[in-house]
Design a protein around this motif. Structure first.
Motif, PDB file in Angstrom:
ATOM      1  N   GLY A 103      22.904  65.083  29.219  1.00 12.73           N
ATOM      2  CA  GLY A 103      22.068  65.859  28.319  1.00 12.73           C
ATOM      3  C   GLY A 103      22.453  65.714  26.864  1.00 12.73           C
ATOM      4  N   GLN A 105      23.120  63.745  23.446  1.00 11.88           N
ATOM      5  CA  GLN A 105      22.613  62.529  22.839  1.00 11.88           C
ATOM      6  C   GLN A 105      23.554  62.062  21.740  1.00 11.88           C
ATOM      7  OE1 GLN A 105      19.738  61.025  24.079  1.00 11.88           O
ATOM      8  NE2 GLN A 105      19.980  62.626  25.620  1.00 11.88           N
ATOM      9  N   SER A 309      13.234  69.736  13.827  1.00 12.03           N
ATOM     10  CA  SER A 309      14.321  70.514  14.427  1.00 12.03           C
ATOM     11  C   SER A 309      14.030  70.843  15.886  1.00 12.03           C
ATOM     12  CB  SER A 309      14.544  71.803  13.634  1.00 12.03           C
ATOM     13  OG  SER A 309      14.908  71.526  12.297  1.00 12.03           O
ATOM     14  N   SER A 310      12.765  71.154  16.176  1.00 12.44           N
ATOM     15  CA  SER A 310      12.384  71.471  17.554  1.00 12.44           C
ATOM     16  C   SER A 310      12.566  70.256  18.460  1.00 12.44           C
ATOM     17  CB  SER A 310      10.936  71.958  17.603  1.00 12.44           C
ATOM     18  OG  SER A 310      10.526  72.200  18.926  1.00 12.44           O
ATOM     19  N   ILE A 311      12.155  69.092  17.970  1.00 13.46           N
ATOM     20  CA  ILE A 311      12.316  67.866  18.755  1.00 13.46           C
ATOM     21  C   ILE A 311      13.792  67.568  18.993  1.00 13.46           C
ATOM     22  CG2 ILE A 311      11.956  65.356  18.732  1.00 13.46           C
ATOM     23  CD1 ILE A 311       9.370  65.899  17.141  1.00 13.46           C
ATOM     24  N   ARG A 313      16.300  69.714  19.041  1.00 15.47           N
ATOM     25  CA  ARG A 313      16.860  70.672  19.999  1.00 15.47           C
ATOM     26  C   ARG A 313      16.448  70.331  21.425  1.00 15.47           C
ATOM     27  NH1 ARG A 313      15.502  74.486  15.991  1.00 15.47           N
ATOM     28  NH2 ARG A 313      13.546  74.940  17.076  1.00 15.47           N
ATOM     29  N   SER A 314      15.194  69.918  21.604  1.00 11.61           N
ATOM     30  CA  SER A 314      14.727  69.594  22.955  1.00 11.61           C
ATOM     31  C   SER A 314      15.466  68.399  23.537  1.00 11.61           C
ATOM     32  CB  SER A 314      13.216  69.322  22.934  1.00 11.61           C
ATOM     33  OG  SER A 314      12.928  68.108  22.243  1.00 11.61           O
ATOM     34  N   GLN A 315      15.969  67.509  22.668  1.00 11.79           N
ATOM     35  CA  GLN A 315      16.722  66.343  23.123  1.00 11.79           C
ATOM     36  C   GLN A 315      18.230  66.527  22.983  1.00 11.79           C
ATOM     37  OE1 GLN A 315      15.211  62.661  21.526  1.00 11.79           O
ATOM     38  NE2 GLN A 315      13.083  63.247  21.809  1.00 11.79           N
ATOM     39  N   ASN A 316      18.640  67.778  22.679  1.00 13.17           N
ATOM     40  CA  ASN A 316      20.071  68.119  22.594  1.00 13.17           C
ATOM     41  C   ASN A 316      20.797  67.264  21.561  1.00 13.17           C
ATOM     42  OD1 ASN A 316      22.146  69.803  23.312  1.00 13.17           O
ATOM     43  ND2 ASN A 316      22.861  68.527  25.001  1.00 13.17           N
TER      44      ASN A 316
END
Length: 378
Positions: A103, A105, A309-311, A313-316
């Motif tokens: 998880g 990156q 920022s949302s992208i 966070r979704s990709q850790n």
């Protein structure tokens, strides 16, 4: 008959929010119930300390250590099941540390490895699982820095598995690596895999004539001129990556880049300094701190930055605040340009009191850049 040392599983829960850290702890603890073992968890969620204490009370596990590492990071050591041990240091009892980086990156996995190598003695073996596509190449590069020896690597599946041995000393010459890394024929490792070592093909040891000669750590000097959010992200990503590779890394903040170092509130430990009306106005117009810097492209009154920022966070992927804390953990130096501070009216009272912050002029940057093997401007 010699007893098998109890396994230790290290969990990097930095960036995870409640209840994700405790859920992950519970999942890994279930794997250790029958044999017993230790969990070493690092998390920065404000609710983690009371959550892990509550989980230990309800699960019957034993909380051996719970300490603050600084920067909002809490480290906990939990004993699960029945373990025969002496003392309270599970790492010393474990033949191998298990590090689950699924998880995370880039550059998260390499940063986690560098921090682990700094905390454990030479000779400690580490088993790593990661699913970042770049991890295999990044791991080979990181091993070349001399921080660890790569024993085996299986990158034939989406989940990459490797075994490492922490090097004798930081900055030691890297072990010679063969051109091709043998691939393990061991069983597939899934999310519920046991921390017990899987059979893997070991790399042949290649003696190096320079292995006994300590190498001088290389230097990385970065000039941070702009405060565009994406430029700051790039600078901190490179800084963390360089420090994780064992390089002496420093960030020199000048002009607009100084805004990243500004705190939300004045530092009461620093004296007040007189600044002009224009300087006060300029400071009021500029964003301060790692959370308020705008995108240079597609900001759209904050909508574009929110999307990015949302992208991430979704990709850790680590954001600016996490990268700043990680840089401090890895020993990256922050230098504020005193000339730029004087021009822009930014005083020492305006800057957040980072423990690794110093003040210097352009001659310091020039000297460092001249003697660096990597020098970039952001």
């Amino acid at each position: 008959m010699t007893s098998t040392p109890a396994p230790t599983i290290e969990l990097d829960c930095l960036g995870m929010k409640c209840p994700a850290p405790v859920i992950r702890v519970a999942r890994e603890a279930a794997l250790l119930r029958s044999s017993g073992g230790f969990l070493v968890i690092r998390a920065d969620d404000p609710a983690f300390r009371p959550d892990i204490e509550a989980w230990v009370r309800s699960s019957g596990a034993q909380l051996l250590e719970l300490e603050d590492e600084g920067g909002g990071v809490v480290r906990a050591c939990v004993r699960v099941g029945e373990v025969e041990r002496q003392g309270s240091a599970p790492a010393a009892r474990s033949s191998e540390i298990f590090l689950d980086l699924r998880g995370a990156q880039c550059p998260g996995p390499v940063i986690a490895l560098a921090k682990l190598a700094a905390r454990h003695p030479a000779g400690t073996e580490v088993r790593v699982i990661a699913d970042d596509p770049a991890f295999a190449l990044d791991l080979r590069s990181w091993v070349q820095s001399g921080r660890a020896e790569l024993l085996s690597l299986d990158d034939s599946k989406p989940e990459i598995e490797a075994r490492l041995r922490i090097a004798v000393a930081p900055g030691a010459a890297p072990t010679a690596m063969p051109a091709t890394v043998p691939v393990s024929a061991g069983p597939s490792v899934g999310p519920s895999a046991s921390p017990t070592t899987q059979p893997m093909t070991a790399l042949a040891s290649q003696p190096s004539p320079e292995a006994s000669t300590p190498a001088t750590p290389k230097r990385c000097t970065l000039l941070v001129l702009h405060n565009d959010h994406e430029a700051l992200l790039a600078a901190l990503l490179v800084a963390n990556g360089a420090a994780a590779q064992g390089m002496e890394t420093s960030l020199f903040f000048t002009f607009w880049g100084l805004n990243l170092l500004r705190g939300d509130h004045p530092d009461p430990t620093q004296p007040r300094e007189r600044v002009s009306f224009l300087q006060r106005l300029m400071k009021w117009m500029m964003p301060k701190g790692p959370t308020r810097q705008k995108l240079g492209q597609m900001h759209f009154a904050g909508v574009g930055k929110g999307m990015l920022s949302s992208i991430m966070r979704s990709q850790n992927i680590l954001g600016l605040p996490e990268l700043m804390r990680s840089a401090q953990d890895l020993g990256v130096g922050f230098t504020a340009c005193t000339m730029s501070m004087s021009v822009m009216g930014i005083t020492t009272r305006d800057l957040y009191p980072y423990p690794n912050l110093e003040f210097a002029g352009v001659a310091t940057f020039v000297e460092r850049a001249k003697n660096s093997s990597l020098s970039l401007v952001f």
